[in-house]
Design a protein around this motif. Sequence first.
Motif, PDB file in Angstrom:
ATOM      1  N   LEU A   1      12.841  46.134  80.450  1.00 19.06           N
ATOM      2  CA  LEU A   1      13.029  45.601  79.099  1.00 19.06           C
ATOM      3  C   LEU A   1      14.487  45.786  78.708  1.00 19.06           C
ATOM      4  O   LEU A   1      15.039  46.873  78.863  1.00 19.06           O
ATOM      5  CB  LEU A   1      12.131  46.348  78.106  1.00 19.06           C
TER       6      LEU A   1
ATOM      7  N   LEU B   1      16.907  45.439  75.429  1.00 19.48           N
ATOM      8  CA  LEU B   1      17.026  45.262  73.978  1.00 19.48           C
ATOM      9  C   LEU B   1      18.489  45.023  73.648  1.00 19.48           C
ATOM     10  O   LEU B   1      19.356  45.776  74.091  1.00 19.48           O
ATOM     11  CB  LEU B   1      16.520  46.506  73.251  1.00 19.48           C
TER      12      LEU B   1
ATOM     13  N   MET C   1      10.845  41.620  63.961  1.00 22.73           N
ATOM     14  CA  MET C   1      11.487  41.725  65.265  1.00 22.73           C
ATOM     15  C   MET C   1      11.811  43.177  65.616  1.00 22.73           C
ATOM     16  O   MET C   1      11.695  43.575  66.776  1.00 22.73           O
ATOM     17  CB  MET C   1      12.726  40.842  65.300  1.00 22.73           C
TER      18      MET C   1
ATOM     19  N   GLU D   1       8.522  44.665  66.625  1.00 25.64           N
ATOM     20  CA  GLU D   1       8.142  44.151  67.944  1.00 25.64           C
ATOM     21  C   GLU D   1       8.982  44.803  69.044  1.00 25.64           C
ATOM     22  O   GLU D   1       8.469  45.130  70.109  1.00 25.64           O
ATOM     23  CB  GLU D   1       8.283  42.631  67.982  1.00 25.64           C
ATOM     24  N   SER D   2      10.271  45.000  68.794  1.00 23.43           N
ATOM     25  CA  SER D   2      11.111  45.661  69.802  1.00 23.43           C
ATOM     26  C   SER D   2      10.644  47.098  70.019  1.00 23.43           C
ATOM     27  O   SER D   2      10.605  47.574  71.163  1.00 23.43           O
ATOM     28  CB  SER D   2      12.590  45.604  69.418  1.00 23.43           C
TER      29      SER D   2
ATOM     30  N   LEU E   1       7.373  46.947  72.079  1.00 23.58           N
ATOM     31  CA  LEU E   1       7.658  46.680  73.482  1.00 23.58           C
ATOM     32  C   LEU E   1       8.261  47.902  74.175  1.00 23.58           C
ATOM     33  O   LEU E   1       7.884  48.238  75.302  1.00 23.58           O
ATOM     34  CB  LEU E   1       8.609  45.487  73.609  1.00 23.58           C
TER      35      LEU E   1
ATOM     36  N   TYR F   1      12.620  41.370  80.825  1.00 24.48           N
ATOM     37  CA  TYR F   1      12.331  40.762  79.536  1.00 24.48           C
ATOM     38  C   TYR F   1      13.448  41.144  78.582  1.00 24.48           C
ATOM     39  O   TYR F   1      13.727  42.322  78.383  1.00 24.48           O
ATOM     40  CB  TYR F   1      10.980  41.250  79.000  1.00 24.48           C
TER      41      TYR F   1
ATOM     42  N   TYR G   1      15.038  41.065  74.812  1.00 26.00           N
ATOM     43  CA  TYR G   1      14.629  40.931  73.420  1.00 26.00           C
ATOM     44  C   TYR G   1      15.828  41.209  72.533  1.00 26.00           C
ATOM     45  O   TYR G   1      16.497  42.222  72.680  1.00 26.00           O
ATOM     46  CB  TYR G   1      13.506  41.933  73.103  1.00 26.00           C
ATOM     47  N   TRP G   2      16.107  40.293  71.624  1.00 27.06           N
ATOM     48  CA  TRP G   2      17.231  40.462  70.718  1.00 27.06           C
ATOM     49  C   TRP G   2      16.815  40.049  69.320  1.00 27.06           C
ATOM     50  O   TRP G   2      15.836  39.343  69.128  1.00 27.06           O
ATOM     51  CB  TRP G   2      18.438  39.657  71.178  1.00 27.06           C
TER      52      TRP G   2
ATOM     53  N   PRO H   1      15.429  33.844  77.404  1.00 23.55           N
ATOM     54  CA  PRO H   1      14.711  35.042  76.983  1.00 23.55           C
ATOM     55  C   PRO H   1      14.123  35.823  78.145  1.00 23.55           C
ATOM     56  O   PRO H   1      13.637  36.919  77.951  1.00 23.55           O
ATOM     57  CB  PRO H   1      13.593  34.474  76.112  1.00 23.55           C
TER      58      PRO H   1
END
Length: 178
Positions: free
Chosen positions: A30, A32, A59, A62-63, A66, A155, A157-158, A174
């Motif tokens: 992951l 970020l 978001m 969600e981050s 995750l 994955y 995520y931003w 993404p």
Amino acid sequence: MVAATIDLLKKELPVEEGSLVLSKDVKTGLVLVDVVNGFCSVGAGNLAPVKPDKQISYMVKESARLAKLFCGEKWPVFAFLDSHHPDIPEPPYPPHCIAGTDEARLVPDLQWLENEANATLKCKDCIDGFLGSVEKDGSNVFVDWVKKNQIKATYVYWILYVPLCRLEIVGCLPLLRM
């Protein structure tokens, strides 16, 4: 510059867009990007939201979800932290995410990653996290993280509130498959 960054990334790590499958059979990491106070926490700086924002709040949650999922599975997490020297401007942006300030730290929901064995945090002083990961000796912290952890899928995520930072690592993709 974006094309050159993506070309450099493709040279170092094979990249293709695909679907995310979280499976113990595929080593997944992951990433970020800039989930820091200076972009996400109300009133935390020049580029932070001035009032609560449902999209940013979602978001951030969600981050954190995750990150907890990945760390719970002992899967690697890499977090880019926007972090700038106070005397080096970054036009056209006002001073933001000054190194050593709370503004440049992960949001409170993610600060536990600072002590997480599966997490690698990288302060960067530019929009492009891949280039910001290059060390003085020419090594790249992100590339080394992928190789060390034998990651096959990543994955990314931003926070969409920071549109230029979406260029980090993979342009606007993404998901990476390596």
